[in-house]
Design an enzyme around this catalytic site. Sequence first.
Site, mmCIF file in Angstrom:
data_model
loop_
_atom_site.group_PDB
_atom_site.id
_atom_site.type_symbol
_atom_site.label_atom_id
_atom_site.label_comp_id
_atom_site.label_asym_id
_atom_site.label_seq_id
_atom_site.Cartn_x
_atom_site.Cartn_y
_atom_site.Cartn_z
ATOM 1 N N ASN A 9 0.915 -1.000 -0.035
ATOM 2 C CA ASN A 9 0.395 0.410 -0.186
ATOM 3 C C ASN A 9 0.659 1.418 -0.371
ATOM 4 O O ASN A 9 1.510 1.848 1.196
ATOM 5 C CB ASN A 9 -0.901 -0.284 1.160
ATOM 6 C CG ASN A 9 -1.914 0.877 1.573
ATOM 7 O OD1 ASN A 9 -2.097 2.080 0.821
ATOM 8 N ND2 ASN A 9 -2.377 1.810 2.803
ATOM 9 N N LYS A 11 0.129 4.041 -0.586
ATOM 10 C CA LYS A 11 -0.767 5.326 0.295
ATOM 11 C C LYS A 11 -0.899 6.992 -0.586
ATOM 12 O O LYS A 11 -0.438 6.583 -2.106
ATOM 13 C CB LYS A 11 -0.449 5.839 2.063
ATOM 14 C CG LYS A 11 -0.172 4.414 2.418
ATOM 15 C CD LYS A 11 -0.344 4.755 4.158
ATOM 16 C CE LYS A 11 0.184 3.487 5.117
ATOM 17 N NZ LYS A 11 0.570 4.002 6.233
ATOM 18 N N HIS A 94 -9.996 0.904 5.445
ATOM 19 C CA HIS A 94 -8.375 1.315 5.767
ATOM 20 C C HIS A 94 -8.728 2.429 7.091
ATOM 21 O O HIS A 94 -8.620 3.484 6.989
ATOM 22 C CB HIS A 94 -6.934 1.952 5.312
ATOM 23 C CG HIS A 94 -6.063 1.795 5.765
ATOM 24 N ND1 HIS A 94 -5.171 3.123 6.449
ATOM 25 C CD2 HIS A 94 -5.017 0.929 4.892
ATOM 26 C CE1 HIS A 94 -3.902 2.919 6.684
ATOM 27 N NE2 HIS A 94 -4.252 1.329 6.089
ATOM 28 N N GLU A 96 -6.423 4.380 8.327
ATOM 29 C CA GLU A 96 -6.746 6.403 7.980
ATOM 30 C C GLU A 96 -8.025 6.475 7.244
ATOM 31 O O GLU A 96 -8.128 7.781 7.096
ATOM 32 C CB GLU A 96 -5.345 5.865 6.757
ATOM 33 C CG GLU A 96 -4.338 6.045 7.512
ATOM 34 C CD GLU A 96 -3.091 5.474 6.405
ATOM 35 O OE1 GLU A 96 -3.019 5.338 5.643
ATOM 36 O OE2 GLU A 96 -2.083 5.396 7.285
ATOM 37 N N GLU A 166 -5.111 -5.341 11.156
ATOM 38 C CA GLU A 166 -4.064 -3.544 11.348
ATOM 39 C C GLU A 166 -4.318 -2.734 12.587
ATOM 40 O O GLU A 166 -4.958 -2.671 12.625
ATOM 41 C CB GLU A 166 -3.812 -3.148 10.333
ATOM 42 C CG GLU A 166 -3.632 -3.567 8.950
ATOM 43 C CD GLU A 166 -3.304 -2.884 7.752
ATOM 44 O OE1 GLU A 166 -2.151 -2.758 7.291
ATOM 45 O OE2 GLU A 166 -4.247 -1.685 7.391
ATOM 46 N N GLY A 172 2.891 2.667 10.829
ATOM 47 C CA GLY A 172 3.387 3.144 10.493
ATOM 48 C C GLY A 172 3.844 4.613 11.860
ATOM 49 O O GLY A 172 4.666 5.358 11.209
ATOM 50 N N SER A 211 3.871 -1.693 10.653
ATOM 51 C CA SER A 211 4.772 -1.477 10.302
ATOM 52 C C SER A 211 5.931 -3.068 10.104
ATOM 53 O O SER A 211 6.918 -3.811 10.826
ATOM 54 C CB SER A 211 5.543 -1.386 11.631
ATOM 55 O OG SER A 211 4.990 -0.274 12.139
HETATM 56 C C1 PEP Z 1 -1.143 0.261 6.077
HETATM 57 O O1 PEP Z 1 -0.938 1.131 5.484
HETATM 58 O O2 PEP Z 1 -1.930 -0.211 5.873
HETATM 59 C C2 PEP Z 1 0.816 0.047 6.458
HETATM 60 C C3 PEP Z 1 0.357 -1.474 7.197
HETATM 61 O O3 PEP Z 1 1.520 1.234 7.134
HETATM 62 P P1 PEP Z 1 2.904 0.368 7.648
HETATM 63 O O4 PEP Z 1 3.676 -0.701 7.170
HETATM 64 O O5 PEP Z 1 3.742 1.396 6.743
HETATM 65 O O6 PEP Z 1 2.764 0.399 9.337
#
Ligand code: PEP
Length: 249
Positions: A9, A11, A94, A96, A166, A172, A211
């Site tokens: 992803n 983003k 998601h 975000e 997640e 992040g 992460s």
């Molecule tokens: C994500 O955006 O779904 C995500 C898991 O980001 P990151 O790996 O940067 O934590």
Amino acid sequence: MRTPLIAGNWKMNGSHALVDAFGRAFADAALPESLDVAVLPPFPYLDAARRALADVSVQLGAQTLNPSHAGAHTGEVSGRMLKEFGVGYVLVGHSERRALYRETDDEVYDRLLAALDVGIQPILCVGETLEERDAGHTFDVVLRQVGHALAPLEPEQRARVTIAYEPVWAIGTGRTATPEQAQDVMAAIREYQSGFDPDLAQAMRLLYGGSMSAANAAELLAQPDIDGGLVGGASLKVDDFLAICHSAR
Ligand code: PEP
């Protein structure tokens, strides 16, 4: 046997140069045979990514879609359009989008339906905040999000959904859930699915996101209920993303 999926992803990141770098790197990469890989760039790069990845076994994904197929929705993109660009996966829910754009469980469900309607595989993202985890509400929150989206679906539709667990506090932040923390929640999601259909629950692909990196992917992906990863930051570095793909054997 569930085929692992590693999905990157991007983003609101990326560039034509990054698309080209992925095209070159994956053209030379000998990926594990039973592995699905997808790249989810921002909308403007979808067509370039489709061309750059045309000859390699990497699928295309998108980061969101509008619940409607067409109409007066200035600035939005529909699943029907994504389908025309060869998109095979789309994220819905998601964290975000839930937090920054106030997407509710009902809206997440509508987007999920729109994706299923046009034949794009939705990746339903669920996860608890740090406050919710600290208050002992992780399982309630995650299973509520899963249930809200999946309970109304027909069995045939449910079978086409991938779920990404997640934890919001891990996205992040560089702070990853331990393999045991992730496994516990993902086993609960699969158990919840068993209530609908045990065979479907066994076949359903569950991804971990938060992460994930080249350093921690192998131990996360070794957990029995983790069938792949949704990768944010590390998917912007071609070598790291490839290393994560290689961890998914
Ligand atoms: C994500 O955006 O779904 C995500 C898991 O980001 P990151 O790996 O940067 O934590």
